[in-house]
Design a protein around this motif. Structure first.
Motif, short mmCIF file in Angstrom:
data_model
loop_
_atom_site.label_atom_id
_atom_site.label_comp_id
_atom_site.label_asym_id
_atom_site.label_seq_id
_atom_site.Cartn_x
_atom_site.Cartn_y
_atom_site.Cartn_z
N ASP A 1 35.21 -45.54 9.22
CA ASP A 1 34.93 -45.22 10.30
C ASP A 1 34.95 -43.75 10.53
OD1 ASP A 1 33.79 -47.60 11.55
OD2 ASP A 1 35.86 -48.23 11.81
N LEU A 2 34.08 -43.22 11.49
CA LEU A 2 34.10 -41.72 12.00
C LEU A 2 35.06 -41.90 13.30
CD1 LEU A 2 30.82 -39.94 11.20
CD2 LEU A 2 32.94 -40.48 9.80
N ILE A 3 36.02 -40.62 13.44
CA ILE A 3 36.73 -40.65 14.51
C ILE A 3 36.78 -39.23 15.31
CG2 ILE A 3 38.18 -42.43 13.94
CD1 ILE A 3 40.19 -40.39 12.85
N TYR A 4 37.05 -39.24 16.62
CA TYR A 4 37.09 -38.16 17.22
C TYR A 4 37.92 -38.09 18.60
CZ TYR A 4 33.83 -40.15 20.94
OH TYR A 4 33.60 -41.18 21.58
N SER A 5 38.19 -36.97 19.13
CA SER A 5 39.13 -37.11 20.19
C SER A 5 38.83 -36.37 21.41
CB SER A 5 40.56 -36.53 20.00
OG SER A 5 40.33 -35.08 19.70
N ALA A 6 37.71 -35.63 21.58
CA ALA A 6 37.22 -35.23 22.65
C ALA A 6 35.72 -35.14 22.85
CB ALA A 6 37.31 -33.42 22.32
N ALA B 1 32.97 -34.59 13.33
CA ALA B 1 33.37 -35.57 12.48
C ALA B 1 32.42 -36.03 11.52
CB ALA B 1 33.58 -36.95 13.29
N PHE B 2 31.11 -35.94 11.84
CA PHE B 2 30.04 -36.21 11.00
C PHE B 2 29.84 -34.87 9.72
CE2 PHE B 2 25.53 -35.73 9.45
CZ PHE B 2 25.31 -36.95 8.98
N VAL B 3 30.06 -33.54 10.28
CA VAL B 3 29.97 -32.48 9.56
C VAL B 3 31.07 -32.39 8.55
CG1 VAL B 3 30.18 -30.19 9.14
CG2 VAL B 3 28.88 -31.07 11.02
N TYR B 4 32.18 -32.90 8.69
CA TYR B 4 33.29 -33.06 7.78
C TYR B 4 32.99 -34.34 6.93
CZ TYR B 4 37.00 -29.86 9.57
OH TYR B 4 37.61 -28.82 9.99
N ALA B 5 32.72 -35.25 7.36
CA ALA B 5 32.00 -36.47 6.28
C ALA B 5 31.08 -36.12 5.28
CB ALA B 5 32.08 -37.68 7.30
N ILE B 6 30.06 -35.84 6.04
CA ILE B 6 28.95 -35.51 5.06
C ILE B 6 29.26 -34.31 4.06
CG2 ILE B 6 27.54 -33.90 6.67
CD1 ILE B 6 26.15 -36.78 4.78
N THR B 7 29.91 -33.31 4.51
CA THR B 7 30.38 -32.38 3.48
C THR B 7 31.30 -32.96 2.44
OG1 THR B 7 30.19 -30.70 5.50
CG2 THR B 7 31.31 -29.95 3.34
N ALA B 8 32.25 -33.71 2.67
CA ALA B 8 33.04 -34.22 1.88
C ALA B 8 32.27 -35.21 1.01
CB ALA B 8 34.33 -34.97 2.45
N LEU C 1 41.35 -35.36 8.04
CA LEU C 1 41.57 -36.05 6.88
C LEU C 1 40.81 -37.34 6.88
CD1 LEU C 1 45.24 -35.29 6.20
CD2 LEU C 1 43.28 -34.20 5.07
N HIS C 2 40.89 -38.13 8.05
CA HIS C 2 40.21 -39.58 8.00
C HIS C 2 38.67 -39.29 7.80
CE1 HIS C 2 39.77 -43.64 9.85
NE2 HIS C 2 38.64 -43.02 9.80
N ASN C 3 38.17 -38.21 8.46
CA ASN C 3 37.03 -38.01 8.38
C ASN C 3 36.17 -37.77 7.12
OD1 ASN C 3 35.92 -38.90 11.07
ND2 ASN C 3 36.70 -37.00 11.81
N ASN C 4 37.05 -36.80 6.37
CA ASN C 4 36.70 -36.44 4.91
C ASN C 4 36.73 -37.52 4.02
OD1 ASN C 4 36.73 -33.76 5.46
ND2 ASN C 4 38.78 -33.18 4.83
N GLU C 5 37.91 -38.69 4.41
CA GLU C 5 37.90 -39.72 3.67
C GLU C 5 36.55 -40.58 4.01
OE1 GLU C 5 39.93 -42.66 0.94
OE2 GLU C 5 39.64 -40.48 0.98
N ALA C 6 36.28 -40.72 5.09
CA ALA C 6 35.19 -41.64 5.24
C ALA C 6 34.00 -41.09 4.60
CB ALA C 6 35.04 -41.62 6.91
N GLY C 7 33.83 -39.91 4.52
CA GLY C 7 32.91 -39.23 3.66
C GLY C 7 32.72 -39.59 2.33
N ARG C 8 33.98 -39.44 1.74
CA ARG C 8 33.83 -39.87 0.10
C ARG C 8 33.73 -41.15 -0.02
NH1 ARG C 8 38.16 -35.85 0.72
NH2 ARG C 8 39.85 -37.33 1.37
N LEU C 9 34.25 -42.18 0.85
CA LEU C 9 34.13 -43.48 0.70
C LEU C 9 32.51 -44.18 0.83
CD1 LEU C 9 37.25 -44.90 2.57
CD2 LEU C 9 36.74 -44.60 -0.17
N ALA C 10 31.79 -43.28 1.69
CA ALA C 10 30.48 -43.58 1.70
C ALA C 10 29.47 -43.64 0.66
CB ALA C 10 29.65 -42.58 2.84
#
Length: 334
Positions: free
Chosen positions: A252-257, A86-93, A173-182
């Motif tokens: 927020d960042l989200i994950y399932s596992a 989740a962090f990698v997706y967000a920080i990359t976006a 998609l959610h984590n990508n958006e969280a990164g852009r909104l940051a």
């Protein structure tokens, strides 16, 4: 860095823009379109991805998983729905959005420039003593964060296929958006005074992005408070796991596992383990030898390093240094 980030199986994001576009057959339609029509944008996408990974490595430098750039292991991490992914997706976006926006402000792209300010409402004056009578107007070169946001969205979100209760798609998609909104939701107002003798009779103000280190710090906070979710029966919603928990918001960042412990090397999970990692023998946090070495203990090692010392500036314009041998004591995980 010649690093391959598999943003999803079958949809790689390669740091080198030429490599990205050579693989257009494997890219989603919008990504391939950007390669063909706006290759200079793709170059900024690549810069932004590098920016994101470097920030990930900084933020995780003292953790068991340190955002290693070893491509085989990194790809394994990204195939899981864990918090680290989740962090990698967000920080990359976020990195892509930041880099494209920065390129606009620097005049490096023909498609964009400084933010258009004519239609904007007057700025709210900062709380500066004695400035109540100052006049205000938008000017300067504000960062066009909306353009960077949109290009990041087009490239980073294009690969996802919806439907069939695809929880992975919804999470990414959610984590990508969280990164852009940051980046987008934390623009700051900067102003410059005009007037005789610094009287500030007029102020020109513009919007600037936050420094990317601040973006990384903010996303690390979201990582620490990330929400575990599961897919709803309709395949379109995500439900937080746990009782009486509020649903995650867009930032927020989200994950399932659940994440592996990353203590021992494991090709399947992408863990390199922590054997040989430098730790802090006196710290009680994640960088401490007890936690980082997973209770296996640590050993002390002495290194002799050469460093510049006794540097002097000579007019004009040379700095001359001597070489000094420095002894460093390191603690290494067993």
């Amino acid at each position: 860095l010649n690093l391959l980030i598999s943003m999803a199986v079958g949809s790689p994001l390669v740091m080198d823009p030429n490599s990205i576009c050579r693989k257009t057959k494997r890219l989603a339609g919008k990504q391939a379109e950007l390669c063909q029509t706006e290759p200079e944008i793709v170059q900024e996408v690549a810069k932004g991805a590098r920016l994101g990974v470097r920030e990930c490595q900084y933020q995780f430098r003292f953790r068991r998983w340190n955002c290693t750039s070893h491509s085989k292991y990194f790809g394994k991490i990204l195939q899981q729905d864990i918090r680290e992914t989740a962090f990698v997706y967000a920080i990359t976006a976020a990195g892509v959005s930041h880099a494209v926006t920065q390129a606009c402000s620097m005049g490096d792209l023909l498609q964009c420039g400084c933010e258009a300010t004519r239609s904007r409402a007057p700025p709210l004056p900062p709380a500066i003593t004695g400035s109540e009578s100052s006049a205000w107007e938008w000017g300067g070169c504000g960062d066009d964060v909306d353009f960077g946001y949109e290009k990041s969205r087009q490239f980073m979100d294009a690969k996802r296929k919806r439907g069939k209760s695809d929880i992975r798609t919804l999470i990414d998609l959610h984590n990508n958006e969280a990164g852009r909104l940051a980046v987008k939701n934390h623009m700051r107002t900067e102003c410059k005074c005009h007037g005789l003798s610094g009287s500030c009779a007029l102020r020109t103000c513009w919007k600037k992005m936050p420094p990317f280190r601040e973006v990384g710090d903010r996303l690390l906070e979201r990582f620490n408070g990330a929400f575990k979710v599961m897919g709803g029966n309709d395949g379109k919603t995500l439900i937080p796991v746990g009782r009486n928990m509020k649903p995650p918001d867009r930032q927020d960042l989200i994950y399932s596992a659940d994440s592996p412990d990353f203590c021992i090397a494991n090709r399947k999970t992408g863990s390199l383990g922590t054997r040989g990692r430098v730790c802090n023998s006196t710290a009680m946090d994640m960088s401490g030898c007890d936690l980082l070495c997973c209770g296996r203990g640590h050993r002390e090692e002495t290194l002799l390093l050469e460093e510049n010392c006794l540097c002097r500036f000579h007019w004009c314009c040379v700095v001359q240094c001597r070489k000094c041998t420095v002894r460093k004591e390191l603690s290494l995980c067993i």
